[in-house]
Design a protein around this motif. Structure first.
Motif, PDB file in Angstrom:
ATOM      1  N   GLN A 106      -5.740   0.641  -6.756  1.00 22.88           N
ATOM      2  CA  GLN A 106      -5.893   0.276  -5.478  1.00 22.88           C
ATOM      3  C   GLN A 106      -7.452   0.638  -5.508  1.00 22.88           C
ATOM      4  O   GLN A 106      -8.760   0.355  -5.078  1.00 22.88           O
ATOM      5  CB  GLN A 106      -5.044   0.946  -4.259  1.00 22.88           C
ATOM      6  N   MET A 159       0.532  -0.983   0.172  1.00 18.80           N
ATOM      7  CA  MET A 159      -0.036   0.066   0.030  1.00 18.80           C
ATOM      8  C   MET A 159       1.117   1.273   0.066  1.00 18.80           C
ATOM      9  O   MET A 159       2.056   1.364   1.002  1.00 18.80           O
ATOM     10  CB  MET A 159      -0.615  -0.153   0.961  1.00 18.80           C
ATOM     11  N   THR A 190       0.827  11.207  -2.306  1.00 18.45           N
ATOM     12  CA  THR A 190       0.952   9.447  -1.882  1.00 18.45           C
ATOM     13  C   THR A 190       2.267   9.593  -2.749  1.00 18.45           C
ATOM     14  O   THR A 190       3.274  10.106  -3.554  1.00 18.45           O
ATOM     15  CB  THR A 190       0.479   8.704  -2.608  1.00 18.45           C
ATOM     16  N   SER A 196       0.175   2.755  -7.591  1.00 14.35           N
ATOM     17  CA  SER A 196      -0.576   1.854  -7.380  1.00 14.35           C
ATOM     18  C   SER A 196      -1.250   2.869  -6.342  1.00 14.35           C
ATOM     19  O   SER A 196      -2.829   1.690  -5.716  1.00 14.35           O
ATOM     20  CB  SER A 196       0.405   1.343  -6.228  1.00 14.35           C
ATOM     21  N   THR A 197      -1.920   3.427  -5.916  1.00 16.10           N
ATOM     22  CA  THR A 197      -3.111   4.248  -6.234  1.00 16.10           C
ATOM     23  C   THR A 197      -4.168   4.324  -6.824  1.00 16.10           C
ATOM     24  O   THR A 197      -5.297   3.583  -5.892  1.00 16.10           O
ATOM     25  CB  THR A 197      -2.472   5.628  -5.400  1.00 16.10           C
TER      26      THR A 197
END
Length: 129
Positions: free
Chosen positions: A91, A1, A82, A87-88
């Motif tokens: 997700q 994360m 971020t 990845s954000t």
């Protein structure tokens, strides 16, 4: 994360400079910059006890219809930074969260917008360096 941290809070004002002076005069904010954005609006950056505040000129109703801002609000959005925009996005997409496309308003900066609970606008940003 990915890791997230506070980046800035954006306030909307018909007169950003006067609004900024209020925060300077009454709360000890320090004026960091006043600049004109590419759309002609004024954006003022303040430091308030280590917190980054931005005050931006209000959009016209026509402009606001095409942006994440609302015309009648004094609160624009909160921005979280971020360290991993890719990845954000993955997700958020996997969770079905509606969001704007990732944009790069200037070199080394990537941003996207989404609506959180209670219609709070959240900007996510990734910055080089």
């Amino acid at each position: 994360m990915p890791n997230y941290r506070y980046d800035h809070l954006h306030l909307i004002s018909p007169d950003p400079v006067t609004t900024a002076h209020f925060y300077e005069d009454y709360f000890g904010a320090v004026l960091r910059s006043v600049r004109t954005l590419s759309d002609g609006r004024t954006n003022v950056e303040l430091d308030l006890a280590g917190w980054r505040f931005m005050v931006i000129a209000r959009r016209t109703p026509e402009e606001a219809a095409l942006s994440p801002e609302t015309v009648d609000s004094a609160f624009g959005h909160i921005c979280l930074r971020t360290d991993d925009m890719t990845s954000t996005v993955i997700q958020l997409q996997a969770a079905g969260v509606p969001m704007s496309p990732v944009k790069s308003p200037r070199p080394g900066v990537k941003v996207l917008f989404l609506r959180g609970p209670d219609d709070v606008i959240i900007e996510l940003s990734e910055r080089d360096g």
